[in-house]
Design a protein around this motif. Structure first.
Motif, short mmCIF file in Angstrom:
data_model
loop_
_atom_site.label_atom_id
_atom_site.label_comp_id
_atom_site.label_asym_id
_atom_site.label_seq_id
_atom_site.Cartn_x
_atom_site.Cartn_y
_atom_site.Cartn_z
N GLY A 24 0.76 -1.37 -0.19
CA GLY A 24 0.42 -0.13 -0.30
C GLY A 24 0.67 1.40 -0.05
O GLY A 24 0.44 2.48 -0.24
N LEU A 25 2.28 1.07 0.50
CA LEU A 25 3.18 1.98 0.16
C LEU A 25 2.72 2.84 -1.37
O LEU A 25 3.11 4.40 -1.59
CB LEU A 25 4.40 1.60 0.11
N LEU A 26 2.51 2.71 -2.37
CA LEU A 26 3.08 2.60 -3.90
C LEU A 26 1.03 1.90 -4.28
O LEU A 26 0.83 1.00 -4.26
CB LEU A 26 3.96 2.62 -4.99
N PRO A 27 0.47 3.79 -4.24
CA PRO A 27 -0.71 2.94 -5.35
C PRO A 27 -0.57 2.12 -6.36
O PRO A 27 0.12 2.07 -7.10
CB PRO A 27 -1.25 4.22 -6.28
N GLY A 28 -1.62 1.16 -6.92
CA GLY A 28 -1.84 -0.14 -7.54
C GLY A 28 -2.16 1.32 -9.21
O GLY A 28 -2.70 1.91 -9.15
N ALA A 29 -0.86 0.26 -10.05
CA ALA A 29 -0.57 1.59 -11.63
C ALA A 29 -1.98 0.67 -12.31
O ALA A 29 -1.91 0.07 -12.18
CB ALA A 29 1.14 0.71 -11.59
N ALA A 30 -2.22 1.87 -12.87
CA ALA A 30 -2.95 2.00 -14.48
C ALA A 30 -2.47 0.70 -15.14
O ALA A 30 -1.84 0.29 -14.99
CB ALA A 30 -2.94 3.30 -14.69
N ARG A 31 -3.30 0.10 -15.64
CA ARG A 31 -3.33 -0.92 -16.67
C ARG A 31 -3.44 -0.51 -17.61
O ARG A 31 -4.52 -0.20 -18.51
CB ARG A 31 -3.87 -2.83 -16.16
N ALA A 32 -2.22 -1.22 -18.82
CA ALA A 32 -2.39 -1.47 -20.39
C ALA A 32 -3.69 -1.98 -20.31
O ALA A 32 -3.68 -3.17 -19.89
CB ALA A 32 -1.25 -1.30 -20.78
N GLY A 33 -4.24 -2.14 -22.03
CA GLY A 33 -4.54 -3.13 -22.79
C GLY A 33 -4.60 -4.03 -22.60
O GLY A 33 -5.57 -5.39 -22.71
N ASN A 34 -3.49 -4.93 -22.05
CA ASN A 34 -2.52 -6.01 -22.01
C ASN A 34 -2.28 -6.22 -20.68
O ASN A 34 -1.76 -7.36 -20.94
CB ASN A 34 -1.07 -5.93 -22.76
N GLY A 35 -2.94 -5.65 -19.64
CA GLY A 35 -3.15 -6.12 -18.59
C GLY A 35 -1.49 -5.34 -18.10
O GLY A 35 -1.14 -6.07 -16.57
N TYR A 36 -0.54 -4.91 -18.39
CA TYR A 36 0.73 -4.29 -17.46
C TYR A 36 0.45 -3.36 -17.16
O TYR A 36 0.20 -2.37 -17.81
CB TYR A 36 2.19 -4.34 -19.21
N ARG A 37 1.42 -3.42 -16.17
CA ARG A 37 1.40 -1.79 -15.68
C ARG A 37 2.17 -0.65 -15.66
O ARG A 37 3.10 -0.60 -16.16
CB ARG A 37 2.46 -2.77 -13.54
N ARG A 38 1.08 0.87 -16.24
CA ARG A 38 1.90 1.80 -16.94
C ARG A 38 2.16 2.67 -15.29
O ARG A 38 1.05 3.25 -14.97
CB ARG A 38 0.45 2.23 -18.24
N TYR A 39 3.17 2.96 -15.69
CA TYR A 39 3.66 4.09 -14.60
C TYR A 39 3.66 6.01 -15.10
O TYR A 39 4.28 5.77 -16.41
CB TYR A 39 4.79 4.03 -13.64
N ASP A 40 3.50 6.93 -14.02
CA ASP A 40 4.36 7.62 -15.17
C ASP A 40 4.90 8.52 -13.95
O ASP A 40 5.35 8.06 -13.64
CB ASP A 40 2.15 8.21 -15.25
#
Length: 131
Positions: A24-40
């Motif tokens: 819970g330190l890092l919010p769950g990352a957004a996911r791309a259409g392929n399910g991979y995590r995406r970080y900004d």
């Protein structure tokens, strides 16, 4: 960016990022259409913040507190200083304990002949402490 890219840029492992998400330190990352995590960029700043706090020995709960204070622009700096001071005390206590262990082992090693004979005060002390 993917988790691998974020890890490389931040100088941490992908496993560390996943662990910080689970804790819970890092919010769950957004996911791309392929399910991979995406970080900004914001995620990357948080990852770097956590990594730096970890490098200073902060544990999960203290990092959680530091993150909350970092994200609160109206925070009193006294709270941040208090967390840092508590961390310094803990590190000092750990350093004292390590010095005591090193001194004990140094003493035992100084009394071991280190020759071909089988008697060894180091092993004797370890065996004595185990019983």
């Amino acid at each position: 960016m993917t988790i691998g890219e974020a890890a490389r840029v931040a100088g941490v492992s992908a496993k560390a990022i996943r662990t910080w998400e689970r804790s819970g330190l890092l919010p769950g990352a957004a996911r791309a259409g392929n399910g991979y995590r995406r970080y900004d960029g914001s995620d990357l700043a948080t990852i770097r913040f956590i990594a730096r706090a970890r490098s200073l020995g902060f544990g999960v709960e203290r990092i959680r507190g530091l993150l909350a204070l970092w994200q609160d622009r109206g925070r009193p700096s006294a709270e941040v200083k208090s967390l840092a001071a508590a961390q310094v005390e803990e590190l000092d206590a750990q350093a004292d304990a390590l010095r005591a262990m090193a001194n004990s082992l140094r003493h035992l090693a100084a009394h071991c002949q280190g020759d071909a004979r089988p008697d060894c005060p180091i092993l004797e002390e370890l065996a004595r402490s185990a019983s």
